[in-house]
Design an enzyme around this catalytic site. Structure first.
Site, PDB file in Angstrom:
ATOM      1  N   GLU A 180       0.797  -1.221  -0.104  1.00  0.00           N
ATOM      2  CA  GLU A 180       0.138  -0.195  -0.025  1.00  0.00           C
ATOM      3  C   GLU A 180       0.846   1.368  -0.009  1.00  0.00           C
ATOM      4  O   GLU A 180       1.218   1.830   1.061  1.00  0.00           O
ATOM      5  CB  GLU A 180      -0.937  -0.026   1.308  1.00  0.00           C
ATOM      6  CG  GLU A 180      -1.922   1.323   1.312  1.00  0.00           C
ATOM      7  CD  GLU A 180      -2.698   1.339   2.529  1.00  0.00           C
ATOM      8  OE1 GLU A 180      -2.687   0.417   3.352  1.00  0.00           O
ATOM      9  OE2 GLU A 180      -3.657   2.327   2.404  1.00  0.00           O
ATOM     10  N   LYS A 222      -2.454  -2.039  -3.345  1.00  0.00           N
ATOM     11  CA  LYS A 222      -3.564  -1.040  -2.432  1.00  0.00           C
ATOM     12  C   LYS A 222      -3.231   0.125  -2.826  1.00  0.00           C
ATOM     13  O   LYS A 222      -2.345   0.913  -2.104  1.00  0.00           O
ATOM     14  CB  LYS A 222      -3.707  -1.500  -1.139  1.00  0.00           C
ATOM     15  CG  LYS A 222      -4.768  -0.794  -0.330  1.00  0.00           C
ATOM     16  CD  LYS A 222      -5.128  -1.250   1.149  1.00  0.00           C
ATOM     17  CE  LYS A 222      -5.927  -0.217   1.656  1.00  0.00           C
ATOM     18  NZ  LYS A 222      -6.562  -0.780   2.847  1.00  0.00           N
TER      19      LYS A 222
HETATM   20  P1  13P Z   1      -9.522   4.017   4.137  1.00  0.00           P
HETATM   21  O1  13P Z   1     -10.216   3.291   3.184  1.00  0.00           O
HETATM   22  O2  13P Z   1     -10.247   4.642   5.369  1.00  0.00           O
HETATM   23  O3  13P Z   1      -8.306   4.784   3.266  1.00  0.00           O
HETATM   24  O4  13P Z   1      -8.430   2.966   5.080  1.00  0.00           O
HETATM   25  C1  13P Z   1      -7.910   1.752   4.195  1.00  0.00           C
HETATM   26  C2  13P Z   1      -6.602   1.527   4.755  1.00  0.00           C
HETATM   27  O5  13P Z   1      -6.204   0.278   5.425  1.00  0.00           O
HETATM   28  C3  13P Z   1      -5.719   2.543   5.070  1.00  0.00           C
HETATM   29  O6  13P Z   1      -4.235   1.959   5.346  1.00  0.00           O
END
Ligand code: 13P
Length: 337
Positions: A180, A222
């Protein structure tokens, strides 16, 4: 090098995480984050309440029809539901794969606004324990901030290297890494700037993943969507978000990546659904494009629950409605609320 057996297990978990019509629930808020949300609603920030809240979500009827996996926090993966089962067993019984957030939050690079992520030190020995506790995937979040003169190439490179080291260690332990790199949506930048920064970030991330020998078919990306910054006063339309996001992905993502699960990043619940739906209306993408939302799946449900057992059913209904709407959006079949 991972064995062929491990590689096959990673490929099959990754595929299951992005199965058609399903996405991921990010319920991995750290103590600070969940407690702040609780305090805003006057819910006492206790271990029991954190457990009861997650149990409410995980026992929601039909969760397994829309949710493939849940990202848990270290405390949650060890907690027990009111019926005596582990929360991980509650999920598994509905066909939902437990996952685990393994990063330890961000820290500033010197006095700048840029950050790297903590948690690499000592990570390797923690992973087999999470596997034994039932996790089959993991998450690591790097944060990239847009601002005057930032992000710098140095910060992008350092975060990409951390993501790659984390991903490699996870795969060795049989966990599918969710990689991510979040470009924040908060500043006053245009959608074009978000696109160019996201491109720099994704290019660096895949260079480092390849350098580290990460199995691309055994990981999930992500990312953020390509949107205008919140403080710009401009809201990109779903069609604009879809066009810019998918065009960028076609340019920079490898075709053998099994799937992309978007973060919601502060978009409203409906906005996040509309944008995902528009993205899935664009044809000719080789990857599954679905959700891994935290706030956009939970905001209304948490508010409705507010720490009261008499609200469990109505809060579950609201959560499942969002999961269902995002499931439809992941198929490009959402037609409104
Ligand atoms: P949000 O969808 O609230 O941005 O959170 C997702 C997430 O796991 C951020 O690390």
């Amino acid at each position: 090098m991972i064995s062929e057996e491990t590689a096959n297990a990673l490929r099959s978990t990754a595929k299951a995480m992005v199965a058609s019509g399903k996405g991921i629930l990010a319920a991995d808020e750290s103590f600070g984050n969940i407690n702040k949300k609780f305090e805003n609603l006057d819910i006492p920030a206790t271990e029991d309440n954190r457990c009861a809240y997650r149990e409410m979500l995980f026992t929601a009827p039909h969760i397994g029809e829309y949710i493939s996996g849940v990202i848990l926090f270290d405390e949650t993966i060890r907690q027990t539901a009111s019926d005596g089962r582990k929360l991980t067993e509650v999920l598994q019984a509905s066909g939902v794969i437990p996952g685990i957030k393994v990063d330890e939050g961000v820290e500033k690079i010197g006095e700048t606004l840029e950050t790297t992520t903590k948690g690499l030190e000592g990570l390797k020995p923690r992973l087999p324990e999470y596997f034994a506790l039932g996790a089959r995937f993991a998450k690591w979040r790097a944060v990239i901030t847009i601002g005057d003169g930032i992000p710098t190439d140095g910060a992008i490179r350092e975060n990409a290297k951390q993501l790659a080291s984390y991903a490699f260690m996870c795969q060795e332990a049989g966990l599918v890494p969710i990689v991510e790199p979040e470009v924040l949506m908060d500043w006053s930048n245009t959608q074009e700037v978000c696109g160019s920064v996201t491109e720099r970030v994704l290019v660096a991330v895949f260079e480092e993943l390849n350098n580290a020998g990460v199995l691309i078919e055994g990981m999930i990306l992500k990312p953020n969507m390509v949107v205008a910054g919140k403080q710009s006063g401009v809201t990109s339309t779903p069609e604009q978000v879809a066009e810019k996001t998918v065009a960028l992905f076609k340019k920079v993502l490898p075709n053998n990546l099994p799937g992309v699960v978007f973060l919601s990043g502060g978009q409203s619940e409906v906005e996040a659904t509309e944008n995902l739906n528009a993205i899935n209306k664009v044809v000719g993408t080789p990857w599954k494009l679905t959700f891994s939302y935290g706030r956009a799946l939970q905001a209304s449900a948490l508010k409705l629950w507010s720490g009261k057992s008499e609200n469990v059913q109505s809060a579950q209904a609201v959560f499942i409605k969002r999961a269902h709407m995002n499931s439809l959006a992941s198929l490009g079949q959402y037609v409104g609320e």
